[in-house]
Motif scaffolding. Structure first.
Motif, PDB file in Angstrom:
ATOM      1  N   THR A  84       0.836  -1.205   0.000  1.00  0.00           N
ATOM      2  CA  THR A  84       0.000   0.000   0.000  1.00  0.00           C
ATOM      3  C   THR A  84       0.867   1.250   0.000  1.00  0.00           C
ATOM      4  N   ALA A  85       0.789   2.025  -1.085  1.00  0.00           N
ATOM      5  CA  ALA A  85       1.576   3.256  -1.222  1.00  0.00           C
ATOM      6  C   ALA A  85       0.650   4.467  -1.138  1.00  0.00           C
ATOM      7  N   ILE A  86       0.243   4.798   0.078  1.00  0.00           N
ATOM      8  CA  ILE A  86      -0.669   5.925   0.274  1.00  0.00           C
ATOM      9  C   ILE A  86      -0.005   7.242  -0.120  1.00  0.00           C
ATOM     10  N   GLY A  87       1.267   7.415   0.278  1.00  0.00           N
ATOM     11  CA  GLY A  87       1.985   8.654  -0.042  1.00  0.00           C
ATOM     12  C   GLY A  87       2.097   8.887  -1.541  1.00  0.00           C
ATOM     13  N   ASP A  88       2.355   7.836  -2.299  1.00  0.00           N
ATOM     14  CA  ASP A  88       2.446   7.975  -3.762  1.00  0.00           C
ATOM     15  C   ASP A  88       1.122   8.402  -4.369  1.00  0.00           C
ATOM     16  N   ALA A  89       0.023   7.851  -3.851  1.00  0.00           N
ATOM     17  CA  ALA A  89      -1.303   8.210  -4.363  1.00  0.00           C
ATOM     18  C   ALA A  89      -1.591   9.688  -4.117  1.00  0.00           C
ATOM     19  N   MET A  90      -1.244  10.182  -2.923  1.00  0.00           N
ATOM     20  CA  MET A  90      -1.458  11.593  -2.610  1.00  0.00           C
ATOM     21  C   MET A  90      -0.616  12.501  -3.503  1.00  0.00           C
ATOM     22  N   THR A  91       0.638  12.117  -3.722  1.00  0.00           N
ATOM     23  CA  THR A  91       1.529  12.933  -4.550  1.00  0.00           C
ATOM     24  C   THR A  91       1.059  12.977  -5.996  1.00  0.00           C
ATOM     25  N   LEU A  92       0.617  11.839  -6.510  1.00  0.00           N
ATOM     26  CA  LEU A  92       0.127  11.795  -7.888  1.00  0.00           C
ATOM     27  C   LEU A  92      -1.122  12.662  -8.046  1.00  0.00           C
ATOM     28  N   ALA A  93      -2.010  12.621  -7.065  1.00  0.00           N
ATOM     29  CA  ALA A  93      -3.213  13.461  -7.118  1.00  0.00           C
ATOM     30  C   ALA A  93      -2.836  14.941  -7.130  1.00  0.00           C
ATOM     31  N   ALA A  94      -1.865  15.316  -6.276  1.00  0.00           N
ATOM     32  CA  ALA A  94      -1.426  16.714  -6.234  1.00  0.00           C
ATOM     33  C   ALA A  94      -0.838  17.145  -7.572  1.00  0.00           C
ATOM     34  N   LYS A  95      -0.101  16.259  -8.218  1.00  0.00           N
ATOM     35  CA  LYS A  95       0.504  16.566  -9.516  1.00  0.00           C
ATOM     36  C   LYS A  95      -0.563  16.811 -10.570  1.00  0.00           C
ATOM     37  N   ARG A  96      -1.599  15.996 -10.558  1.00  0.00           N
ATOM     38  CA  ARG A  96      -2.670  16.169 -11.552  1.00  0.00           C
ATOM     39  C   ARG A  96      -3.491  17.431 -11.282  1.00  0.00           C
ATOM     40  N   PHE A  97      -3.719  17.742 -10.005  1.00  0.00           N
ATOM     41  CA  PHE A  97      -4.452  18.959  -9.670  1.00  0.00           C
ATOM     42  C   PHE A  97      -3.662  20.210 -10.050  1.00  0.00           C
ATOM     43  N   LYS A  98      -2.350  20.128  -9.993  1.00  0.00           N
ATOM     44  CA  LYS A  98      -1.506  21.286 -10.276  1.00  0.00           C
ATOM     45  C   LYS A  98      -1.675  21.743 -11.717  1.00  0.00           C
ATOM     46  N   GLU A  99      -2.076  20.840 -12.587  1.00  0.00           N
ATOM     47  CA  GLU A  99      -2.253  21.166 -13.998  1.00  0.00           C
ATOM     48  C   GLU A  99      -3.535  21.950 -14.258  1.00  0.00           C
ATOM     49  N   LYS A 100      -4.399  22.028 -13.240  1.00  0.00           N
ATOM     50  CA  LYS A 100      -5.664  22.742 -13.402  1.00  0.00           C
ATOM     51  C   LYS A 100      -5.700  23.939 -12.465  1.00  0.00           C
ATOM     52  N   GLU A 101      -6.155  25.073 -12.975  1.00  0.00           N
ATOM     53  CA  GLU A 101      -6.224  26.290 -12.172  1.00  0.00           C
ATOM     54  C   GLU A 101      -7.673  26.579 -11.782  1.00  0.00           C
ATOM     55  N   ASN A 102      -7.828  27.297 -10.684  1.00  0.00           N
ATOM     56  CA  ASN A 102      -9.137  27.749 -10.221  1.00  0.00           C
ATOM     57  C   ASN A 102     -10.139  26.602 -10.107  1.00  0.00           C
ATOM     58  N   SER A 103      -9.759  25.570  -9.388  1.00  0.00           N
ATOM     59  CA  SER A 103     -10.654  24.429  -9.206  1.00  0.00           C
ATOM     60  C   SER A 103     -10.832  24.125  -7.733  1.00  0.00           C
ATOM     61  N   ASN A 104     -11.974  23.532  -7.400  1.00  0.00           N
ATOM     62  CA  ASN A 104     -12.224  23.050  -6.048  1.00  0.00           C
ATOM     63  C   ASN A 104     -11.642  21.646  -5.947  1.00  0.00           C
ATOM     64  N   ARG A 105     -10.490  21.511  -5.340  1.00  0.00           N
ATOM     65  CA  ARG A 105      -9.717  20.270  -5.395  1.00  0.00           C
ATOM     66  C   ARG A 105     -10.076  19.364  -4.220  1.00  0.00           C
ATOM     67  N   VAL A 106     -10.546  18.177  -4.551  1.00  0.00           N
ATOM     68  CA  VAL A 106     -10.960  17.211  -3.536  1.00  0.00           C
ATOM     69  C   VAL A 106     -10.358  15.850  -3.871  1.00  0.00           C
TER      70      VAL A 106
END
Length: 341
Positions: A173-195
């Motif tokens: 189980t790589a919880i930290g990797d999942a969180m980092t990948l999500a942050a990377k994908r959110f970074k590509e989008k501006e002005n969004s409600n990130r959940v």
């Protein structure tokens, strides 16, 4: 659905050729009879014979005019109204595919199933309810990978989740990797409600980034995390004299999941059974409301090119017919001249 003309007034032009036909014709002045050669008489006879076949030509002209007027009236087809959201959220779903997710401690309609099957069963309904939101799917075990980027195509996200299988990327189980990948994908989008909705049944045992390190990245990107711990309170195993028994939730790190959610302004939930997970998703709908649908649009399909194409085709046919009639007239004239010669 309905059919309509955008410029209905153009249909008033239909009787225009008829009005011109009914106008009084200008009287021709009397002309003195002239003597003309015999060959000219033959030409005049050919023209008169051709005029007797003008009725089909007149019909074609009327049909062409009808098609042109219909095209000018701009016929169009209006589809069913489609609701458009004013705003939407970007929600990334991170689902644990570690080996422990095959533990059969859940029940669906009286049938025992493993944890992943239960997650698919309940999450598919949650996905379909998020109208107007952009959803993405991350699957993680030994590492994390993006299964579906953020999209409003809910059917694709649901299908990708349904097709996921255990052991695809390992058993840990790589919880930290999942969180980092999500942050990377959110970074590509501006002005969004990130959940980020992170669902797991264990603790961090793999990956290149620890949950604590990943939390710093998540906070920088202003991402809210809702964590869900999936594990029942059943006692599993057991051999002679009860040895080997263990709680189904023994590997669940609730402290970590609670800390991650609290630090980002989210919440931690515990799903011990199918009904609890369904209630959690309903609660998430209230915490992150689905966008109100106040805007509507109707798909519009223009149809003017159909009558315009017919008019063009009829024009070509009329031109070919005129050329053919002229050629036939010239052939007859040539035959007469050869006989008279």
């Amino acid at each position: 659905m309905m059919f309509e003309f955008a410029s209905l007034w153009a249909l008033a032009l239909l009787p225009l050729p008829l009005l011109m036909y009914l106008l009084p014709k200008q009287k021709q002045a009397n002309t003195v009879a002239l003597k003309v050669p015999l060959a000219q008489i033959h030409v005049m006879e050919a023209q008169q014979s051709a005029s007797t076949s003008n009725k089909p030509r007149h019909i074609l002209i009327w049909l062409i005019w009808l098609c042109l007027v219909l095209a000018a009236a701009k016929p169009q087809w209006l589809g069913e109204p489609v609701s458009l959201p004013n705003e939407g959220r970007d929600i990334m779903l991170a689902v644990d595919l570690s080996g422990s997710m095959d533990t059969p401690d859940m029940t669906i309609n009286g049938r025992e199933v493993d944890r992943l099957t239960m997650v698919k069963y309940v999450m598919s309904d949650f996905i379909q309810r998020r109208i107007g939101d952009s959803l993405g799917l991350i699957l993680f075990a030994d590492t994390a990978y993006l299964q579906t980027p953020l999209t409003r195509d809910r059917n694709t996200v649901s299908q990708m989740l349904d097709e996921s299988v255990l052991g695809l990327v390992g058993k840990r189980t790589a919880i930290g990797d999942a969180m980092t990948l999500a942050a990377k994908r959110f970074k590509e989008k501006e002005n969004s409600n990130r959940v980020l909705i992170l669902l797991t049944d264990g603790q961090n045992t793999a990956g290149n980034v620890t949950p604590e390190e990943a939390l710093e990245v998540v906070l920088e990107e202003n991402i809210k995390i809702y964590t869900i711990g999936v594990a029942s309170d059943k006692v599993l195993g057991g051999g002679w004299f009860g040895f080997g028994k263990r709680s189904a939730s023994a590997d669940l790190d609730e402290n970590l999941l609670s800390q991650l959610a609290k630090a980002t302004g989210g919440e931690y939930f515990r799903a011990r059974k199918t009904s609890e997970l369904a209630q959690i998703y309903q609660h998430l709908d209230r915490l992150e409301p689905i966008s109100s649908e106040t805007l509507q649009m109707r798909p519009l399909t223009s149809l003017f090119y159909y009558p315009l194409a017919v008019a063009l085709l009829l024009t070509v046919l009329m031109a070919l017919s005129a050329l053919l009639s002229q050629q036939l007239g010239l052939n007859k004239l040539a035959m007469r001249n050869s006989k008279n010669g």
